[in-house]
Design a protein around this motif. Structure first.
Motif, PDB file in Angstrom:
ATOM      1  N   LEU A 186       0.827  -1.215   0.000  1.00  0.00           N
ATOM      2  CA  LEU A 186       0.000   0.000   0.000  1.00  0.00           C
ATOM      3  C   LEU A 186       0.858   1.260   0.000  1.00  0.00           C
ATOM      4  CD1 LEU A 186      -2.805  -1.007   2.548  1.00  0.00           C
ATOM      5  CD2 LEU A 186      -2.989  -0.859   0.060  1.00  0.00           C
ATOM      6  N   LEU A 187       1.923   1.253   0.817  1.00  0.00           N
ATOM      7  CA  LEU A 187       2.764   2.450   0.889  1.00  0.00           C
ATOM      8  C   LEU A 187       3.493   2.703  -0.422  1.00  0.00           C
ATOM      9  CD1 LEU A 187       3.812   4.779   2.544  1.00  0.00           C
ATOM     10  CD2 LEU A 187       5.588   3.284   3.478  1.00  0.00           C
ATOM     11  N   SER A 188       3.942   1.648  -1.098  1.00  0.00           N
ATOM     12  CA  SER A 188       4.615   1.848  -2.390  1.00  0.00           C
ATOM     13  C   SER A 188       3.655   2.470  -3.400  1.00  0.00           C
ATOM     14  CB  SER A 188       5.161   0.524  -2.916  1.00  0.00           C
ATOM     15  OG  SER A 188       4.115  -0.409  -3.128  1.00  0.00           O
ATOM     16  N   GLY A 189       2.401   2.032  -3.388  1.00  0.00           N
ATOM     17  CA  GLY A 189       1.409   2.637  -4.285  1.00  0.00           C
ATOM     18  C   GLY A 189       1.147   4.091  -3.950  1.00  0.00           C
ATOM     19  N   VAL A 190       1.044   4.389  -2.652  1.00  0.00           N
ATOM     20  CA  VAL A 190       0.798   5.772  -2.221  1.00  0.00           C
ATOM     21  C   VAL A 190       1.992   6.665  -2.558  1.00  0.00           C
ATOM     22  CG1 VAL A 190       0.439   7.244  -0.205  1.00  0.00           C
ATOM     23  CG2 VAL A 190      -0.838   5.120  -0.424  1.00  0.00           C
ATOM     24  N   LEU A 191       3.208   6.122  -2.405  1.00  0.00           N
ATOM     25  CA  LEU A 191       4.400   6.917  -2.735  1.00  0.00           C
ATOM     26  C   LEU A 191       4.458   7.232  -4.226  1.00  0.00           C
ATOM     27  CD1 LEU A 191       7.172   5.290  -0.504  1.00  0.00           C
ATOM     28  CD2 LEU A 191       5.983   7.458  -0.160  1.00  0.00           C
ATOM     29  N   MET A 192       4.039   6.281  -5.061  1.00  0.00           N
ATOM     30  CA  MET A 192       3.991   6.559  -6.499  1.00  0.00           C
ATOM     31  C   MET A 192       2.984   7.657  -6.799  1.00  0.00           C
ATOM     32  SD  MET A 192       4.504   3.114  -8.773  1.00  0.00           S
ATOM     33  CE  MET A 192       4.569   4.145 -10.242  1.00  0.00           C
ATOM     34  N   LEU A 193       1.817   7.590  -6.158  1.00  0.00           N
ATOM     35  CA  LEU A 193       0.820   8.647  -6.344  1.00  0.00           C
ATOM     36  C   LEU A 193       1.367   9.983  -5.863  1.00  0.00           C
ATOM     37  CD1 LEU A 193      -2.500   6.882  -5.215  1.00  0.00           C
ATOM     38  CD2 LEU A 193      -1.846   7.545  -7.534  1.00  0.00           C
ATOM     39  N   GLY A 194       2.063   9.959  -4.729  1.00  0.00           N
ATOM     40  CA  GLY A 194       2.650  11.188  -4.212  1.00  0.00           C
ATOM     41  C   GLY A 194       3.676  11.768  -5.153  1.00  0.00           C
ATOM     42  N   ASN A 195       4.487  10.902  -5.773  1.00  0.00           N
ATOM     43  CA  ASN A 195       5.490  11.389  -6.720  1.00  0.00           C
ATOM     44  C   ASN A 195       4.833  11.997  -7.950  1.00  0.00           C
ATOM     45  OD1 ASN A 195       7.453  10.842  -9.192  1.00  0.00           O
ATOM     46  ND2 ASN A 195       8.705  11.044  -7.350  1.00  0.00           N
ATOM     47  N   TRP A 196       3.804  11.340  -8.461  1.00  0.00           N
ATOM     48  CA  TRP A 196       3.070  11.899  -9.603  1.00  0.00           C
ATOM     49  C   TRP A 196       2.426  13.236  -9.228  1.00  0.00           C
ATOM     50  CZ3 TRP A 196       0.712   6.482 -10.793  1.00  0.00           C
ATOM     51  CH2 TRP A 196       1.600   5.784 -11.618  1.00  0.00           C
ATOM     52  N   ALA A 197       1.895  13.323  -7.999  1.00  0.00           N
ATOM     53  CA  ALA A 197       1.304  14.581  -7.548  1.00  0.00           C
ATOM     54  C   ALA A 197       2.361  15.674  -7.488  1.00  0.00           C
ATOM     55  CB  ALA A 197       0.658  14.390  -6.181  1.00  0.00           C
ATOM     56  N   LEU A 198       3.571  15.304  -7.020  1.00  0.00           N
ATOM     57  CA  LEU A 198       4.665  16.272  -6.967  1.00  0.00           C
ATOM     58  C   LEU A 198       5.040  16.743  -8.365  1.00  0.00           C
ATOM     59  CD1 LEU A 198       6.918  17.747  -5.409  1.00  0.00           C
ATOM     60  CD2 LEU A 198       8.298  15.678  -5.649  1.00  0.00           C
ATOM     61  N   GLN A 199       5.152  15.809  -9.320  1.00  0.00           N
ATOM     62  CA  GLN A 199       5.492  16.177 -10.690  1.00  0.00           C
ATOM     63  C   GLN A 199       4.419  17.110 -11.278  1.00  0.00           C
ATOM     64  OE1 GLN A 199       8.342  15.300 -12.067  1.00  0.00           O
ATOM     65  NE2 GLN A 199       8.976  13.893 -10.455  1.00  0.00           N
ATOM     66  N   PHE A 200       3.150  16.788 -10.995  1.00  0.00           N
ATOM     67  CA  PHE A 200       2.039  17.595 -11.517  1.00  0.00           C
ATOM     68  C   PHE A 200       2.074  19.006 -10.936  1.00  0.00           C
ATOM     69  CE2 PHE A 200      -2.263  19.279 -10.980  1.00  0.00           C
ATOM     70  CZ  PHE A 200      -2.749  19.216 -12.274  1.00  0.00           C
ATOM     71  N   GLY A 201       2.210  19.098  -9.609  1.00  0.00           N
ATOM     72  CA  GLY A 201       2.170  20.411  -8.973  1.00  0.00           C
ATOM     73  C   GLY A 201       3.403  21.244  -9.252  1.00  0.00           C
ATOM     74  N   ALA A 202       4.587  20.618  -9.142  1.00  0.00           N
ATOM     75  CA  ALA A 202       5.834  21.370  -9.304  1.00  0.00           C
ATOM     76  C   ALA A 202       6.013  21.888 -10.725  1.00  0.00           C
ATOM     77  CB  ALA A 202       7.025  20.505  -8.907  1.00  0.00           C
ATOM     78  N   SER A 203       5.455  21.184 -11.709  1.00  0.00           N
ATOM     79  CA  SER A 203       5.601  21.619 -13.099  1.00  0.00           C
ATOM     80  C   SER A 203       4.664  22.776 -13.437  1.00  0.00           C
ATOM     81  CB  SER A 203       5.332  20.444 -14.043  1.00  0.00           C
ATOM     82  OG  SER A 203       3.988  20.007 -13.928  1.00  0.00           O
ATOM     83  N   ARG A 204       3.731  23.102 -12.547  1.00  0.00           N
ATOM     84  CA  ARG A 204       2.744  24.150 -12.829  1.00  0.00           C
ATOM     85  C   ARG A 204       2.846  25.348 -11.887  1.00  0.00           C
ATOM     86  NH1 ARG A 204       1.086  19.430 -14.564  1.00  0.00           N
ATOM     87  NH2 ARG A 204      -0.362  19.255 -16.322  1.00  0.00           N
TER      88      ARG A 204
END
Length: 304
Positions: free
Chosen positions: A235-253
């Protein structure tokens, strides 16, 4: 409304969208509470080093399934090895520290990262620090002294009061600063190749540290299969992947300074959750020292 005006209006609405900020807050929330599942896994017999290696192995498998050609990109950029090593040391140190140490203290020492970044950028990128940057260094290190040094103790005994978790947190923050500086040097490398190198470094360094620690008796052997740590790691590995994608989405904008300010909310999430779950004790010196460290980080963010 004419077409150009429509486009301008749509662009304005997109720029004002709260989604990038919410995405960064989600990532900060994930890492602010990551200490808890690590402690759950540790309680089930899985050392944080083995937990880190297991989770990032799952993440890497997921990335390879989604981007089969990513390995070819990584091989084209030898400079990614430094990024992998720095990311691995950073993650190993942070995960181990928040598992065995006082969470608030660990997070605050880890967020000395902007101060380390000034010194590393000076050495690696040739960016001479400004007087304001040096003032932030003094501010941050003064905060560290307050956090680490018990009241009434001589500053000469500062190193004597360092616990293993304190040392790991300081090393983790230094390595995180090295990650940021290295990413700036590798800005021309595709983002997914950088991400794969970072995750790969986390897995490899966790395995290496685990085997070395096993030989010296400071790390327990990999345990037998247990549903508690296995499900938590998945579960944590899945959440960390979502968190990384969220970081990429937010930081790029968002602007870099805005991103850095929002990410400081990780300290709030970690502090509140750890105090509520009795994993930390807040003392006046810790609060004051932490305020100086965070003020230095905030000033560095606002500068950008």
């Amino acid at each position: 409304m004419p077409a150009p005006a429509l486009r301008a209006g749509a662009s304005f609405l997109f720029m004002q969208s709260p989604l990038p900020v919410f995405a960064l807050l989600f990532n900060a929330f994930v890492w602010g509470l990551a200490w808890w599942p690590f402690r759950v896994m540790h309680g089930a017999g899985l050392h944080p080093l083995w937990a880190t290696a297991t989770m990032y192995a799952l993440v890497l498998l997921g990335l390879l399934a989604l981007r089969p050609g990513i390995l070819a990109q990584v091989r084209q950029h030898p400079g990614l090895w430094l990024l992998a090593l720095a990311s691995g040391f950073n993650n190993v140190a942070f995960n181990w520290a928040v598992t065995v140490g006082d969470v608030v203290r660990v997070i605050l020492l880890f967020y000395l990262m902007p101060a380390w970044a000034v010194l590393l950028a000076w050495r690696i990128l040739g960016e001479r620090p400004t007087p304001m940057a040096l003032a932030r260094l003094v501010l941050a290190f003064a905060g560290v002294v307050l956090v680490l040094l018990p009241e009434g103790t001589s500053p000469a005994r500062l190193l004597q009061n360092l616990s293993m978790a304190d040392g790991l947190a300081l090393m983790g923050g230094f390595m995180f600063a090295l990650v940021n500086v290295t990413v700036r040097r590798l800005h021309a490398v595709p983002g997914q190749a950088r991400m794969f190198a970072m995750f790969g470094g986390c897995m490899l360094m966790a395995l290496l540290a685990g085997f070395v620690g096993l030989q010296f008796g400071v790390v327990e052997a990999f345990p037998a299969f247990n549903a508690t740590w296995a499900v938590t790691a998945l579960l944590l590995s899945g959440v960390l992947m979502l968190g990384n994608w969220a970081l990429q989405f937010g930081a790029s904008r968002l602007k870099a300074g805005t991103t850095a300010v929002v990410m400081l909310s990780e300290v709030v999430f970690a502090s509140v959750s750890s105090v509520l779950l009795s994993a930390s004790q807040l003392e006046a010196r810790t609060v004051l020292g932490g305020s100086l460290i965070l003020l230095a980080a905030l000033l560095a963010s606002l500068r950008r």
